[in-house]
Design a protein around this motif. Structure first.
Motif, mmCIF file in Angstrom:
data_model
loop_
_atom_site.group_PDB
_atom_site.id
_atom_site.type_symbol
_atom_site.label_atom_id
_atom_site.label_comp_id
_atom_site.label_asym_id
_atom_site.label_seq_id
_atom_site.Cartn_x
_atom_site.Cartn_y
_atom_site.Cartn_z
ATOM 1 N N SER A 51 0.602 4.190 -2.966
ATOM 2 C CA SER A 51 0.292 5.583 -2.654
ATOM 3 C C SER A 51 1.472 6.527 -2.861
ATOM 4 C CB SER A 51 -0.219 5.703 -1.223
ATOM 5 O OG SER A 51 0.779 5.307 -0.318
ATOM 6 N N ASP A 52 2.656 5.991 -3.133
ATOM 7 C CA ASP A 52 3.839 6.833 -3.332
ATOM 8 C C ASP A 52 3.692 7.655 -4.610
ATOM 9 O OD1 ASP A 52 6.294 8.006 -3.280
ATOM 10 O OD2 ASP A 52 7.456 6.162 -3.524
ATOM 11 N N LYS A 53 3.790 8.961 -4.461
ATOM 12 C CA LYS A 53 3.630 9.862 -5.611
ATOM 13 C C LYS A 53 4.965 10.183 -6.296
ATOM 14 C CE LYS A 53 -0.698 10.360 -4.665
ATOM 15 N NZ LYS A 53 -1.567 9.354 -5.184
ATOM 16 N N HIS B 88 0.820 -1.212 0.000
ATOM 17 C CA HIS B 88 0.000 0.000 0.000
ATOM 18 C C HIS B 88 0.854 1.263 0.000
ATOM 19 C CE1 HIS B 88 -3.938 -1.767 0.071
ATOM 20 N NE2 HIS B 88 -3.513 -2.644 0.969
ATOM 21 N N SER B 89 2.012 1.203 0.633
ATOM 22 C CA SER B 89 2.925 2.349 0.593
ATOM 23 C C SER B 89 3.421 2.594 -0.826
ATOM 24 C CB SER B 89 4.125 2.118 1.514
ATOM 25 O OG SER B 89 3.711 2.080 2.847
#
Length: 141
Positions: free
Chosen positions: A104-106, A100-101
């Motif tokens: 969600s990392d942009k 999940h990290s």
């Protein structure tokens, strides 16, 4: 309901009741009919047979637990500690966190993790293999 030999008064239904409700819903019984049969509210029936409804209610309950006066640093430390405890108890929750990290990392595009392509991790997540098991009730499908 008994869990580990102790009576847990928070639960109105047993594991067998939950399994039966799911089967009866597949057979076409209404929520009202099931609520009368199991002596619970229709909301309880919906909660245990509808995964989306249960997830929504659990999120609502999680938000309610937070105290408005808690400062952000306290929340961060508390959540970090709980996450580490979960990782020790259930190592797959570490993979879920990393997955999940990455999503969600942009700053960087998620292409692979631990040598596996993103598509492989998506399939694993879709099958629920990264989910932490619920120690209170196991839903069989």
């Amino acid at each position: 309901m008994k869990i580990n030999g102790m009576t847990d008064k928070r639960y109105k239904l047993s594991q067998q009741d939950v399994n039966d409700i799911r089967e009866f819903k597949k057979l076409g019984f209404t929520n009202k009919e099931l609520a009368l049969a199991f002596a619970v509210s229709t909301a309880t029936i919906v909660y245990w047979h509808n995964d989306e409804s249960r997830a929504k209610q659990r999120l609502k309950n999680a938000k309610r637990r937070l105290e408005p006066h808690e400062d952000m640093e306290h929340k961060r430390v508390r959540d970090s500690q709980k996450r580490k405890e979960n990782w020790e108890e259930t190592p797959v929750s570490f993979l879920r966190h990393r997955y999940h990290s990455r999503i969600s990392d942009k700053r960087a595009e998620f292409k692979s993790m631990y040598g596996q392509d993103k598509e492989v991790w998506d399939k694993i997540a879709d099958k629920g293999l990264l989910n932490r098991p619920n120690a209170k009730i196991v839903i069989e499908e």
